[in-house]
Design an enzyme around this catalytic site. Structure first.
Site, short mmCIF file in Angstrom:
data_model
loop_
_atom_site.label_atom_id
_atom_site.label_comp_id
_atom_site.label_asym_id
_atom_site.label_seq_id
_atom_site.Cartn_x
_atom_site.Cartn_y
_atom_site.Cartn_z
N ASP A 15 0.81 -1.22 0.00
CA ASP A 15 0.00 0.00 0.00
C ASP A 15 0.85 1.27 0.00
O ASP A 15 0.49 2.26 0.63
CB ASP A 15 -0.97 0.01 1.20
CG ASP A 15 -1.71 -1.31 1.32
OD1 ASP A 15 -2.23 -1.77 0.29
OD2 ASP A 15 -1.75 -1.90 2.41
N HIS A 45 -3.84 -3.13 -6.49
CA HIS A 45 -3.16 -1.95 -7.02
C HIS A 45 -4.18 -0.95 -7.57
O HIS A 45 -4.99 -1.29 -8.42
CB HIS A 45 -2.15 -2.35 -8.10
CG HIS A 45 -0.98 -3.11 -7.53
ND1 HIS A 45 -0.07 -3.78 -8.29
CD2 HIS A 45 -0.60 -3.31 -6.24
CE1 HIS A 45 0.83 -4.34 -7.48
NE2 HIS A 45 0.52 -4.07 -6.24
P1 IMP Z 1 -1.56 -13.17 2.91
O1 IMP Z 1 -0.57 -12.69 1.91
O2 IMP Z 1 -2.99 -13.07 2.44
O3 IMP Z 1 -1.23 -14.52 3.47
O4 IMP Z 1 -1.48 -12.16 4.16
C1 IMP Z 1 -0.35 -12.12 5.01
C2 IMP Z 1 -0.15 -10.71 5.56
O5 IMP Z 1 0.26 -9.83 4.51
C3 IMP Z 1 -1.41 -10.08 6.16
O6 IMP Z 1 -1.02 -9.24 7.23
C4 IMP Z 1 -1.95 -9.22 5.02
O7 IMP Z 1 -2.74 -8.17 5.49
C5 IMP Z 1 -0.67 -8.75 4.39
N1 IMP Z 1 -0.82 -8.46 2.95
C6 IMP Z 1 -0.83 -9.37 1.95
N2 IMP Z 1 -0.94 -8.74 0.76
C7 IMP Z 1 -0.99 -7.42 1.02
C8 IMP Z 1 -1.06 -6.25 0.18
O8 IMP Z 1 -1.09 -6.31 -1.05
N3 IMP Z 1 -1.08 -5.04 0.82
C9 IMP Z 1 -1.01 -4.95 2.18
N4 IMP Z 1 -0.93 -6.01 2.99
C10 IMP Z 1 -0.91 -7.23 2.42
MG MG Z 2 -2.34 -2.59 -2.05
#
Ligand code: IMP
Ligand code: MG
Length: 341
Positions: A15, A45
């Site tokens: 982000d 995105h």
């Molecule tokens: P996962 O990738 O869904 O397993 O999430 C693992 C951690 O990464 C969690 O804390 C999510 O909130 C964070 N996370 C995964 N993808 C994103 C993203 O694109 N932006 C922000 N946080 C992310």
């Molecule tokens: Mg994002």
């Protein structure tokens, strides 16, 4: 022939406005191909084109600018979500014939997603997209790949790269499986070396654009971002004005002041040569300017944005020796709001 590879990497917890940077770069004639190297539909995105907002989750945002757009071998893909995204892009008038998927890209199953919505995953605060279950099966070598799925055959990539390539990072440095606050991380590598999985040598990498914000945000669970931060009035205003909620999950992001120690480490370890710091305008609207300083090792405040920017630039230039440019950029969203006033 492959010429150069440039990379846009997130320097925080995702982000950081990578979408804005990658889309500005994709608009130019500089690049022939835009690629994603890791992750799946956990990403979100945001891209603004002529005051219209588009959100992509898996397809590289180069597709919005008619570039060959590749989903790489270390990405993971859930077939129904992928086709939903293709449909969304088509309905918005984009040509999706240039979307290509690596035959080695692993497939996220409905069972992976189901498992990721259960209690244990909620405690980790995942995005519930089946990411960790899919990578688990990949590394156990029992996964299903794009090449195994007839539905994807017309999208399969021939593995060739040519001309100038832009690699679009997903998530950020502190969510990397090795660098972040494990187990509060994602399951892939968010670092530029991960992009070499697309099939080029690290020597081809030219510019590494690092995306950061003027304050920190965390979407999901992380003991480094305690819930008590949600009660802080100044941080709350930043969250509201900066519209800090996850665009994949809709969850509110926890906001904190910019930690320069972490930013310096992320810049140095990722090899970032040009850092783009976004959303200073959010702090200006709130009228509070603070960072956690490397030099002072404490939170320090500034009277205005000019002095805050000056300080950030001098700390970054002092502690990040390969960094050539520090660029401050407004948030596209706020710019369009003020244009409407
Ligand atoms: P996962 O990738 O869904 O397993 O999430 C693992 C951690 O990464 C969690 O804390 C999510 O909130 C964070 N996370 C995964 N993808 C994103 C993203 O694109 N932006 C922000 N946080 C992310
Ligand atoms: Mg994002």
């Amino acid at each position: 022939m492959l010429e150069n590879v440039d990379i846009c990497v997130g320097l925080a917890w995702g982000d950081e406005a990578k979408g804005k940077i990658v889309s500005s770069l994709s608009q130019s004639d500089t690049y022939d191909i835009v690629c994603r190297w890791a992750g799946g539909s956990n990403a979100g995105h945001t891209i603004w084109i002529q005051n219209r907002k588009y959100i992509t989750h898996l397809v590289p945002c180069g597709i919005l600018f008619n570039k060959l757009s590749i989903i790489g071998p270390d990405c993971v893909l859930h077939i129904p979500s992928f086709f939903n995204e293709i449909k969304y892009l088509r309905e918005n008038g984009f040509d999706t014939s240039k979307v290509k998927v690596s035959p080695s890209c692993h497939i996220v199953s409905d069972d992976h997603i189901y498992e990721d919505t259960q209690k244990e995953s909620n405690a980790l605060g995942t995005t519930s997209q089946g990411i960790r279950q899919c990578y688990r099966d990949k590394y156990a070598r029992i996964g299903t790949r794009a090449i195994d799925c007839p539905e994807l055959h017309s999208y399969l990539w021939d593995g060739k790269l040519h001309g100038n390539v832009l690699c679009e990072g997903a998530q950020g440095f502190w969510l990397d499986i090795n660098c972040g606050n494990y187990p509060y991380v994602t399951s892939s590598t968010t670092l530029p070396y991960g992009a070499c999985s697309l099939g080029f040598s690290p020597k081809k990498i030219r510019t590494i654009y690092g995306a950061a914000k003027m304050y920190d945000t965390r979407s999901g669970v992380d003991p480094d971002f305690p819930e008590s931060l949600l009660q802080d009035e100044e941080l709350k205003s930043i969250a509201t004005l900066g519209e800090e909620y996850g665009n994949t999950t809709g969850r509110p992001r926890i906001v904190n002041w910019l930690n320069m120690n972490k930013l310096v480490k992320a810049i140095n370890q990722s090899g970032t040569t040009m850092v783009i710091m976004s959303k200073g305008d959010v702090l200006e609207t709130v009228g509070v300017y603070r960072v956690f300083s490397v030099y002072a090792q404490k939170l320090i405040s500034f009277p205005n944005m000019v002095s805050m920017k000056k300080y950030i630039e001098s700390e970054l230039k002092g502690y990040c020796l390969d960094l050539t440019h520090v660029i401050f950029s407004e948030s596209a969203k706020l710019m369009s709001i003020s244009q409407m006033r």
